[in-house]
Design an enzyme around this catalytic site. Structure first.
Site, PDB file in Angstrom:
ATOM      1  N   GLN A 160       0.832  -1.200   0.000  1.00 24.37           N
ATOM      2  CA  GLN A 160       0.000   0.000   0.000  1.00 24.37           C
ATOM      3  C   GLN A 160       0.867   1.249   0.000  1.00 24.37           C
ATOM      4  OE1 GLN A 160      -2.372  -1.978   3.522  1.00 24.37           O
ATOM      5  NE2 GLN A 160      -3.402  -0.071   3.012  1.00 24.37           N
ATOM      6  N   PHE A 205      -6.038  -4.006   3.528  1.00 22.55           N
ATOM      7  CA  PHE A 205      -6.727  -3.619   4.767  1.00 22.55           C
ATOM      8  C   PHE A 205      -5.789  -3.048   5.822  1.00 22.55           C
ATOM      9  CE2 PHE A 205      -8.632  -7.581   3.006  1.00 22.55           C
ATOM     10  CZ  PHE A 205      -9.692  -6.975   2.352  1.00 22.55           C
ATOM     11  N   GLU A 246       0.599  -1.958   4.606  1.00 21.69           N
ATOM     12  CA  GLU A 246       1.014  -0.557   4.683  1.00 21.69           C
ATOM     13  C   GLU A 246       2.501  -0.502   5.061  1.00 21.69           C
ATOM     14  OE1 GLU A 246      -1.435   2.022   7.071  1.00 21.69           O
ATOM     15  OE2 GLU A 246      -0.030   3.681   6.895  1.00 21.69           O
ATOM     16  N   ARG A 306      -4.778   7.612  17.038  1.00 16.68           N
ATOM     17  CA  ARG A 306      -6.166   7.527  16.559  1.00 16.68           C
ATOM     18  C   ARG A 306      -7.092   6.973  17.642  1.00 16.68           C
ATOM     19  NH1 ARG A 306      -9.131   8.361  11.999  1.00 16.68           N
ATOM     20  NH2 ARG A 306      -7.321   9.007  10.803  1.00 16.68           N
ATOM     21  N   ARG A 309      -7.689  -1.579   9.060  1.00 21.64           N
ATOM     22  CA  ARG A 309      -8.922  -0.787   8.903  1.00 21.64           C
ATOM     23  C   ARG A 309      -9.492  -0.284  10.236  1.00 21.64           C
ATOM     24  NH1 ARG A 309     -13.190  -3.370   4.799  1.00 21.64           N
ATOM     25  NH2 ARG A 309     -13.940  -1.494   3.816  1.00 21.64           N
ATOM     26  N   PHE A 315      -7.669   1.443  12.443  1.00 18.54           N
ATOM     27  CA  PHE A 315      -6.386   1.987  12.887  1.00 18.54           C
ATOM     28  C   PHE A 315      -6.426   2.500  14.314  1.00 18.54           C
ATOM     29  CE2 PHE A 315      -2.682   4.926  12.235  1.00 18.54           C
ATOM     30  CZ  PHE A 315      -1.843   4.081  11.535  1.00 18.54           C
ATOM     31  N   ALA A 365      -5.751   5.047   5.695  1.00 18.73           N
ATOM     32  CA  ALA A 365      -6.509   6.036   6.460  1.00 18.73           C
ATOM     33  C   ALA A 365      -7.744   6.521   5.703  1.00 18.73           C
ATOM     34  CB  ALA A 365      -5.616   7.212   6.866  1.00 18.73           C
ATOM     35  N   GLU A 410     -12.809   3.122   6.167  1.00 19.78           N
ATOM     36  CA  GLU A 410     -12.760   2.642   7.544  1.00 19.78           C
ATOM     37  C   GLU A 410     -14.015   2.867   8.369  1.00 19.78           C
ATOM     38  OE1 GLU A 410      -9.052   4.917   7.865  1.00 19.78           O
ATOM     39  OE2 GLU A 410      -8.333   3.247   9.076  1.00 19.78           O
TER      40      GLU A 410
END
Lengths: 470, 738
Positions: B193, B224, B228, B306, B338, B340, B505, B689
């Site tokens: 990603q 998902f 990343e 987050r 997803r 996060f 994100a 998300e």
């Protein structure tokens, strides 16, 4: 071993010397470059590698979706494999268009498997809404949440409600309507002659559907001696022989539940099919394989124990019969001797049909290995139990025939006290472990409830539910 | 042909080529990592002789072969590419085996002998914290004076909340192919990603400048968040193999390796205290999150932030303190997934509110409704609440789900049925959109109009099934005023769009779609100037383009977008970290089998705020798919490690994710009407998300049914230990869980 194999892949005839134990998935992807068939898990859990398999039935070819990650190349001899490339050879099909209309393909990795599953559903031709969902139960999708896939499948169910019963006619319609390229559909009405004959008395590993063996041997070494029960004559039959219903070693789970003799022997047994694996696995997995694998939690074994099955073991010197309960000697240890194989499972049927209930709890309701399972078969006279067999799975190193509980039940009125005592006696034989599927304590609590549930289900008019859960 | 997503057409035909589907270059070597077999140990020796003896093609690379820096960590340097001295989790790469075939590489890897000294293992986050094993410093956000406010509360409840990890199960596992390029650089085809992240990692590990490393990201078979940060290691290993041997190298993990080696959603253990006045208005909330971060820092700091930003869920809380600890354990580094960190925080908030409802003997929905955020309120990080659509969503969802009637029906059902009980719950949603790390909120695009009028678009966005390419295609077509079929979205490559942020994100379309729009506007400006200068009048697009090219007008443009208005003061924990918020509400019903402890979701009603949708089919798919994953996390997916750090759920036969039967219930999804979002491209809102959180309603719907089975559902104490597996359900029904 290496053998001459003759089979069809899509519209092409293959005639090759090849290692039988090679996985069809690897061979299709690497040798033929058919990379539309995906590897998602290599253990039959995700359906990304589904292919259509055509094999000989009583009246011509029978087509089913099967996982190619659990399918040996040797199994293909005299058969026909259709992959996504074969289905897509003439471009988009109505199955694909239904997917596109609903946005049912997101990352796309699972899409070919779903297209194969739904194409198989149409080729099989028994179209109803319940079967629609069942046809995709062996496919995992991580993106969509299945909403769009179900909408696409439901549309196909409506659009193809009236397919002909005859395979040839049905394939012609599917060809005409573009579900399959017409040239491929025409080829699917007959199968090629196999390239070699299986040995009459195979030595070494004698494989059923391979749905468990290949999970444990995902990269089989070339040269592993493998023979396939379903390529040997006569092992695929269920028949009445004397006092027994004989279930051959190659009988699949699906064929067992669909069989009319079986259904007459244990009325309502077909209701439990949905709790066994998934459709693509049921298409391949055999009862005999489930038994010889000797998993303490095997679902079909639990059913067979309650049906009081006997195992018929064959060797070069003849056969011997063993009560199934005596077949399991320890964890994954069986009474099979060298050179012996399980030829059939015999269900005693002289005393007439039985009433049967099966209970299973797993983390996920479908296509999951049970945390605990149990089956109860019984006959009644007047309002008393005249014969009973209770089995228990997941509670000991072997599948258990709960003998004390079974004996206790004979002559009893099926009331709450009887059920509780049966559960108590069944638990006496148990020595559950804690593992990823549940703690020992949970298993014990669960099994007690499942035994009580047998009585609630089998004797719905006795007010047992109210007594157990006031 | 209908206007289908062109990439989906390839998918259903089985023609999409994922990394392992591409033809293999001549001389390709397959790579297989040799990994640690215990969760913590000191590496004493590594003996490759048996592996090397297996086949002449076998090569074994270790940390010593890394020409550059042996490091993958970006926030904190605590993640070696190959362990040189100490491994800190089971499944950590110690060496890389290369061989002619995959099966040879696997067999050779199994022959590499590792000797090590076992070191103590910690898997529990609270134990890690007690032992001082904390990454960075604890972080606290605060508003008002909760300590003082608790004194004024009529009701104060407290408790502990657990939430488990979650495996991504992207259907395509991790993989990459690397090749040496002419001129000494490296080309990597990476299932990532974050192409720039991979480029940076490879450059760092090989000691090359970034311009010597080119990374392409093809379409991914799901990600998902799992690809990343965690795709970088596999790409870097492939690159190392190619760099050392000069031959192309492919690494493609099988499912079991992928499950064992890679990180997942963070498990959290949390303590909360919630205070309300007699009317049920929340006055104060305190929470401590013990994030199980795993062995390396990875993205844990951003994920924790987050969590902290979403501590209050969709509620107005005047006095709040939220503290987070990143607890270092000997498990694979937990990573993006997803949501996060937001789901973990929101679950604690909901658990607290449900506990308060029990204490007050009221239905949780009353407290949820009473405390919803409104426009003009302030988030605890100082950002004013603008255009809150919370109440609107909740009221609409209650109406659409016929909440009152259903509640009556359920109560009646529960009065008359012994073997089955039903339950219902709602989840109001408020989710902030933007990367919590400020600098990442930028996107780039390169748009070429070819002289036949067809258009090629490059952006930093990676397509992984979320439909970002489809949306950008529509944005470009709309902006240039041409049919969608004329627009092709190219695969993501660092050589065309540089310094990209990961596609994560939920911002893929917001950032890259806007950058593409900026580029298209630039080209459009040139073309419309040319149209008027040259007197082309209303000549068709193709003529205009061809004439403009003849007249030497530049038909290419780079577009850049940086989300405006974002700022954050990390010291004061105050600022405006989000471009906007997404709102919505879910109502779920469930039925429990009281005998067996099993359950089903019966129905779901979602009212979701997606702004002005660019593509409704995509957004519907995202919302449905997110709910499915949320329900999987809340109820089903049981990620289990034992005390030694060994993953027990290491196959798809032991790790169960939702299948079609699990999700076979009516789902009614309504997108909020008349809800344009001025803060994002074409007034849309991010979709990836936020709807994941709706799965939390599944937990509370099942719990509501379980409570009904135990007595007065309004007063019976619940439990908050997610996922709510059948085992926990039965333990609760039988009183083992009090």
């Amino acid at each position: 071993m290496k053998r001459r194999l003759v089979f069809r892949v899509n519209e092409r005839l293959v005639d090759a010397e090849a290692w039988e134990e090679t996985l069809a998935l690897d061979w299709l992807r690497r040798e033929l470059g058919l990379t539309g068939t995906k590897e998602g898990c290599r253990e039959g859990d995700c359906g990304a590698c589904l292919v259509l398999l055509g094999e000989r039935g009583e009246a011509g070819p029978v087509w089913k979706a099967v996982p190619s990650c659990l399918l040996a190349l040797g199994e293909l001899d005299g058969r026909h494999v259709v992959t996504i490339e074969g289905i897509a050879a003439a471009g988009l099909t109505p199955v694909m268009e239904a997917f596109l209309d609903q946005g049912a393909s997101q990352c796309g990795f699972c899409s070919p498997g779903f297209i194969v599953a739904l194409t198989a559903f149409l080729v099989e031709g028994r179209i109803d809404p319940v079967r629609t969902l069942v046809s995709i139960e062996g496919n995992l999708c991580r993106c969509t949440g299945y909403g769009s896939i179900r909408r696409a499948a439901d549309r196909l169910t409506k659009d193809f409600a009236d397919l002909p019963r005859d395979l040839g006619a049905r394939l012609a319609v599917l060809g005409k309507r573009g579900v399959l390229p017409p040239s491929l559909a025409a080829l699917m009405t007959s199968l090629p002659e196999p390239g070699s004959r299986p040995a009459a008395a195979p030595e070494g590993l004698n494989l059923g559907g391979g749905t468990d063996w290949f999970v444990r041997n995902p990269d089989p070494e070339p040269g592993t001696g493998v023979a396939f029960t379903d390529r040997q004559a006569g092992l695929g039959r269920i028949e009445r022989t004397g006092d027994f219903l004989s279930v051959g070693a190659a009988v699949t789970v699906r064929a067992f539940f669909e069989d009319l003799l079986v259904r007459a022997h244990a009325p309502g047994i077909e209701a439990f099919e949905a709790q066994m694996a998934s459709l693509p696995i049921r298409n391949r997995a055999t009862l005999a394989g489930n038994v010889v694998n000797a998993s303490p939690i095997a679902d079909m074994t639990a059913l067979l124990l309650a049906l009081d099955a006997r195992a018929r073991l064959r060797s070069a010197s003849g056969t011997r019969d063993l009560p199934l309960a005596d077949f399991f000697l320890g964890y994954k240890k069986t009474a099979l001797r060298d050179g012996e194989f399980l030829e059939a499972l015999l269900l005693p049927a002289a005393a007439g049909p039985v009433r049967l209930n099966f209970e299973k709890v797993s983390k996920r309701e479908s296509l999951d290995i049970a945390t605990a399972n149990t089956a109860l078969a019984l006959r009644t006279e007047e309002d008393r139990i005249s014969w009973a067999r209770l089995s228990v799975g997941g509670m000991a190193p072997v599948p258990l025939a709960a003998r004390a509980a079974s004996e206790y039940l004979v002559g009893k009125i099926p009331d709450a006290a009887t059920a509780r005592e049966a559960a108590r006696l069944a638990l006496q034989d148990c020595s559950p472990l804690s593992d990823v599927r549940g703690s020992a304590g949970y298993r014990t609590r669960l099994l007690e409830r499942l035994v009580l549930a047998h009585f609630v289900r089998l004797f719905p008019d006795r007010g047992l539910l109210e007594e157990f859960w006031p | 042909m209908k206007s289908w997503n062109p990439e989906s057409v390839q998918n259903v035909l089985g023609r999409t080529k994922y990394i392992d589907d591409l033809p293999e270059p001549a001389g390709l070597l397959h790579g297989q990592p040799v990994v640690s077999k215990s969760a913590h140990g000191k590496l004493l020796s590594l003996d490759a002789s048996a592996a090397l003896a297996l086949h002449p093609s076998v090569r074994v690379l270790t940390a010593r072969d890394i020409p550059g820096e042996n490091e993958l960590g970006t926030a904190v340097s605590d993640e070696p590419l190959l362990v040189a001295d100490e491994w800190t989790y089971r499944g950590q790469s110690l060496a890389l085996v290369l061989a002619d075939t995959r099966s040879l590489a696997r067999r050779a890897a199994a022959l590499v002998k590792i000797e090590g000294e076992e070191l103590p293992v910690v898997t529990d986050p609270r134990e890690a914290r007690a032992k001082g094993m904390i990454i960075l410093a604890p972080r606290t956000m605060r508003m008002g004076d909760p300590e003082a406010a608790f004194r004024d509360c009529a009701v104060v409840v407290s408790g502990r909340v657990e939430s488990g990890g979650q495996e991504h199960v992207y259907l395509e596992t991790q993989g990459a192919t690397a090749q040496v390029r002419d001129g000494g650089g490296i080309f990597v085809l990476s299932g990532t990603q974050s192409p720039t992240g991979v480029q940076e990692a490879v450059a760092r590990n090989l000691g090359l400048p970034m311009n010597a490393v080119e990374v392409d990201a093809p379409r991914l078979g799901g990600a998902f968040g799992g690809k990343e940060d965690q795709a970088a290691g596999w790409s870097a290993l492939a690159a190392l193999g190619a760099f050392v041997t000069g031959r192309p190298v492919k690494i493609y993990l099988n499912r079991k390796d992928d499950l064992t080696f890679t990180g997942k959603r963070h498990p959290y253990s949390s303590d909360y205290k919630l205070g309300l006045d007699a009317e049920g208005r929340i006055l104060a909330f305190e929470v401590d999150y013990y994030q199980n971060s795993g062995a390396c820092t990875d993205l844990s700091p951003a994920i924790l932030s987050r969590t902290l930003f979403h501590a209050a869920g969709a509620y107005r809380i005047p006095n709040l303190r939220a503290t987070g600890y990143m607890c270092r354990t000997n498990l694979p580094p937990f990573t993006a997934f997803r949501g996060f960190g937001a789901p973990q925080g929101i679950f604690v908030m909901e658990a607290a509110l449900h506990k308060a409802a029990e204490a007050m003997g009221v239905d949780p929905i009353e407290l949820q409704r009473k405390n919803l955020l409104r426009t003009g309120d302030s988030f605890h990080y100082g950002m004013p609440v603008e255009e809150a659509r919370t109440e609107r969503s909740v009221e609409r969802a209650l109406e659409r789900s016929a909440w009152d009637r259903k509640r009556t029906e359920i109560d009646e059902f529960n009065r008359t049925r012994r073997d089955r009980k039903r339950g219902m719950a709602a989840l109001p949603l408020c989710f902030g959109v933007s990367f919590t790390k400020l600098m990442m909120n930028q996107g780039g695009a390169l748009v070429h109009v070819y002289r036949d009028g067809s258009v090629g678009v490059h952006t930093g966005a990676v397509e992984m099934g979320q439909g970002v390419n489809r949306k950008i295609q529509k944005v470009v077509a709309l902006t240039l005023g041409i049919p969608e079929a004329r627009v092709r979205i190219e695969r993501t490559r660092t050589a065309t769009v540089a310094n990209t942020s990961p596609t994560a994100a939920s911002t893929g379309t917001d950032l890259n779609g806007m950058a593409a729009l900026v580029a298209c506007e630039e080209i459009g400006k040139r073309l419309s100037a040319f149209r008027s200068e040259s007197g082309l009048g209303d000549a068709p697009w193709e003529t205009l383009v061809s004439k403009a090219h003849e007249a030497r007008v530049d038909l290419s443009a780079h577009g850049f977008y940086a989300t405006p208005g974002l700022f954050y003061d990390g010291k004061a924990e105050r600022g405006s970290p989000f471009a906007y918020h997404v709102y919505g509400c879910a109502v779920l019903t469930a039925e429990v089998d009281v005998i067996r402890g099993t359950y089903r979701i019966d129905s779901a009603t979602l009212v979701h705020d997606a702004g002005n949708m660019i593509d409704e089919v995509v957004d519907r798919g995202q919302a449905e798919g997110a709910l499915a994953q949320g329900l999987g996390w809340a109820l089903l997916e049981d990620l289990r490690y034992d005390g030694t750090g060994k993953l027990l759920s290491d196959t798809l036969s032991t790790y169960k994710l939702p299948d079609a039967h699990f999700l076979d219930f009516p789902l009614d999804l309504e997108f909020l009407a008349d809800a344009p979002n001025p803060k994002a491209v074409l007034k849309s809102k991010a979709i990836g998300e936020p709807p994941f959180m709706y799965g939390i309603a599944g937990y509370f719907a099942v719990l509501d049914a379980l409570k009904a089975a135990r007595g007065d559902r309004l007063r019976v104490p619940g439990f908050h230990d997610l996922p709510l597996t059948p085992e926990k359900a039965l333990d609760y029904l039988s009183g083992v869980i009090p």
